[in-house]
Design a protein around this motif. Structure first.
Motif, short mmCIF file in Angstrom:
data_model
loop_
_atom_site.label_atom_id
_atom_site.label_comp_id
_atom_site.label_asym_id
_atom_site.label_seq_id
_atom_site.Cartn_x
_atom_site.Cartn_y
_atom_site.Cartn_z
N TYR A 1 0.87 -1.19 0.00
CA TYR A 1 0.00 0.00 0.00
C TYR A 1 0.90 1.23 0.00
N ASP A 2 0.63 2.15 -0.91
CA ASP A 2 1.49 3.32 -1.10
C ASP A 2 1.18 4.36 -0.04
N HIS A 3 1.95 4.30 1.04
CA HIS A 3 1.79 5.25 2.14
C HIS A 3 3.18 5.66 2.62
N PRO A 4 3.39 6.92 2.98
CA PRO A 4 4.73 7.36 3.38
C PRO A 4 5.27 6.67 4.62
N ARG A 5 4.38 6.08 5.43
CA ARG A 5 4.82 5.35 6.62
C ARG A 5 5.49 4.02 6.26
N ASN A 6 5.24 3.54 5.04
CA ASN A 6 5.71 2.23 4.63
C ASN A 6 7.07 2.32 3.92
N SER B 1 4.64 -5.12 10.05
CA SER B 1 3.50 -4.67 10.83
C SER B 1 2.19 -5.00 10.13
N THR B 2 1.10 -4.81 10.84
CA THR B 2 -0.24 -4.97 10.27
C THR B 2 -0.88 -3.63 9.92
N ILE B 3 -0.16 -2.53 10.12
CA ILE B 3 -0.76 -1.22 9.91
C ILE B 3 -0.44 -0.67 8.52
N PHE B 4 -1.27 0.26 8.07
CA PHE B 4 -1.12 0.95 6.79
C PHE B 4 -0.95 -0.01 5.61
N MET B 5 -1.74 -1.08 5.64
CA MET B 5 -1.92 -1.91 4.46
C MET B 5 -3.11 -1.40 3.66
N SER B 6 -3.72 -0.37 4.18
CA SER B 6 -4.78 0.40 3.52
C SER B 6 -4.73 1.77 4.17
N GLU B 7 -5.55 2.67 3.67
CA GLU B 7 -5.66 3.95 4.38
C GLU B 7 -6.36 3.69 5.71
N MET B 8 -5.90 4.36 6.75
CA MET B 8 -6.54 4.22 8.06
C MET B 8 -7.84 5.01 8.04
N ARG C 1 -13.84 7.87 14.94
CA ARG C 1 -12.68 7.06 15.33
C ARG C 1 -11.62 7.92 15.99
N ALA C 2 -11.40 9.12 15.47
CA ALA C 2 -10.41 10.02 16.06
C ALA C 2 -10.77 10.35 17.51
N ASP D 1 -16.57 -0.46 14.87
CA ASP D 1 -15.93 -1.47 14.02
C ASP D 1 -16.93 -2.13 13.07
N LYS D 2 -18.16 -2.28 13.51
CA LYS D 2 -19.17 -2.97 12.70
C LYS D 2 -19.56 -2.16 11.47
N VAL D 3 -19.51 -0.84 11.57
CA VAL D 3 -19.96 0.01 10.46
C VAL D 3 -18.81 0.74 9.78
N GLU D 4 -17.69 0.92 10.50
CA GLU D 4 -16.52 1.63 9.94
C GLU D 4 -15.25 0.90 10.35
N PRO D 5 -14.92 -0.23 9.70
CA PRO D 5 -13.67 -0.91 10.03
C PRO D 5 -12.48 0.04 9.87
N MET D 6 -11.50 -0.09 10.77
CA MET D 6 -10.37 0.82 10.74
C MET D 6 -9.45 0.57 9.55
N TRP D 7 -9.31 -0.70 9.14
CA TRP D 7 -8.44 -1.06 8.04
C TRP D 7 -9.20 -1.88 7.01
N ALA D 8 -8.92 -1.65 5.74
CA ALA D 8 -9.54 -2.43 4.65
C ALA D 8 -8.56 -3.50 4.19
N ALA D 9 -8.10 -4.34 5.11
CA ALA D 9 -7.16 -5.42 4.82
C ALA D 9 -7.43 -6.54 5.81
N ASP D 10 -6.95 -7.75 5.51
CA ASP D 10 -7.16 -8.88 6.39
C ASP D 10 -5.92 -9.77 6.43
N PHE D 11 -6.04 -10.91 7.08
CA PHE D 11 -4.91 -11.81 7.26
C PHE D 11 -4.31 -12.25 5.93
#
Length: 398
Positions: free
Chosen positions: A244-249, A268-275, A281-282, A310-320
């Motif tokens: 995922y193209d993110h500056p953190r990666n 890590s498991t973070i920033f595999m999609s936009e957060m 959430r903030a 989490d049920k209506v707005e998952p934090m990440w659009a990625a999975d295992f």
């Protein structure tokens, strides 16, 4: 270490735990994982340590508690230990800001020490790679300490010695905003990499023998950390930019350069999609970072609201499955000698299918299925991290 709880659970299927091919026996992945030394390089769990009515020794459920790691689940996931983080929120680059941050970091460091000591029958502090292996042989969980964001040091690099003496063996210069040491991956490009003080920070880290952690650093800062450090560096919790193209990666070219200089990238498991940091959430994240000051009822309400969101707005659009695809690509690029794991547990990490620390045996199972040997998998779970730690100078701390 052989984990008694996990091995008892496996005993019922002992006959199925190996298959015979000629004279060779091949253990099932869960059993293999249980016998490995398994470390995670970035555990944000200390923010839970001061919670009223909460204890590290109890088992907590994700449905009713946001914590992803506790001693019972470390045993479930056969996690032998890792680096417990002294994280300090970025504040103003002023004497007052530095003083407040330093007081907080000192308190957090002491809190980690006190909690580990309280549960000394199960877990103990480690300072060296040899300590980790010794504790593992003794059947103890392993607690290293790390600093995420060197902002609390202000402009006084002698404070690194103080934190070294407190047991810190890994530290990163910066977090999500540019500070006095370096440009952040998600901050302004003030220094075009490291500041003059940041370059002095590298030298002092090398002198003391503290592993340099480049997670959260900008590309330019990463390049300079890699160039200036006498010893291999690490990324304690980073994802691949090709996933995922993110500056953190980290991009694949820089992973190759990291490997060429003996370092390691902990996936890590973070920033595999936009957060999905919606206003709702903030607001919850702002509360979460101060969960230690909440009453038990307030903690429960925060968890309820978080799980409903989490049920209506998952934090990440990625999975295992996405995660393992990235892990396998990182191994292909960097090699088995330069990959490790730091999922960012309790700091925003976790995905569907790998929600907490108990899911770690699934990673080993998938690596086995991909054809990696037990020896190479254990390198990635702990050997590479301990090699980088052991490489930090002939006379560290002097």
């Amino acid at each position: 270490m052989k984990k008694p709880v996990l091995l008892l659970l496996l005993a019922a299927t002992a006959l199925a735990s190996c298959s015979v091919v000629g004279e060779e026996k091949t253990a099932e992945p869960a059993s293999v994982h249980a016998d490995m030394l398994v470390l995670d390089t970035h555990l944000d769990t200390p923010l839970h340590f001061e919670r009223e009515g909460w204890t590290f020794a109890d088992r907590h459920q994700l449905a009713s508690d946001l914590v992803q790691l506790d001693i019972p689940r470390m045993k479930d996931g056969a996690l032998d230990g890792g680096f417990f983080v002294i994280y300090t929120e970025q504040g103003p680059l002023t004497p007052e800001g530095y003083a407040d941050a330093l007081a907080f970091a000192r308190e957090r460091s002491d809190l980690i020490d006190s909690v580990i000591a309280k549960h000394g029958d199960a877990i103990a502090p480690a300072l060296t790679a040899e300590d980790a292996r010794r504790l593992n042989g003794e059947g103890k969980l392993i607690a290293f300490k790390a600093i995420e964001n060197s902002y609390p040091l202000g402009e006084d690099l002698s404070l690194l010695q103080e934190f070294y003496d407190k047991g810190v063996r890994m530290a990163g210069p910066v977090h999500s905003a540019t500070n006095q040491f370096a440009d952040s991956a998600t901050g302004e490009a003030r220094w075009n990499g490291l500041s003059p003080l940041g370059k002095e920070w590298v030298a002092e880290m090398n002198r003391l023998g503290i592993v340099i952690d480049a997670s959260h650093s900008s590309d330019a800062a990463f390049d300079q950390l890699l160039e200036l450090s006498k010893y291999p560096i690490i990324l304690s919790h980073s994802s691949l930019r090709s996933a995922y193209d993110h500056p953190r990666n980290l991009d694949e070219g820089r992973l190759r350069k990291l490997a060429a200089k003996g370092g390691a990238m902990c996936i890590s498991t973070i920033f595999m999609s936009e957060m999905n940091m919606s206003p709702a959430r903030a607001e919850l994240f702002g509360q979460y970072e101060r969960i230690g000051a909440m009453s038990p009822d307030e903690q429960a309400e925060l968890t309820r609201r978080w799980r409903e969101l989490d049920k209506v707005e998952p934090m990440w659009a990625a999975d295992f499955e996405d995660y393992m695809a990235m892990v396998l690509r990182a191994i292909e690029v960097g090699g088995v000698d330069h990959i490790c794991f730091g999922a960012d547990w309790d700091g925003g990490g976790g995905l569907a299918g790998i929600e907490d620390i108990s899911a770690l045996p699934k990673v080993t199972a998938r690596l086995k299925a991909a054809g990696y040997s037990d020896a190479d998998i254990e390198k990635m779970w702990s050997g590479n991290v301990l090699r980088v730690l052991a490489a930090q100078g002939a006379n560290p701390g002097e």
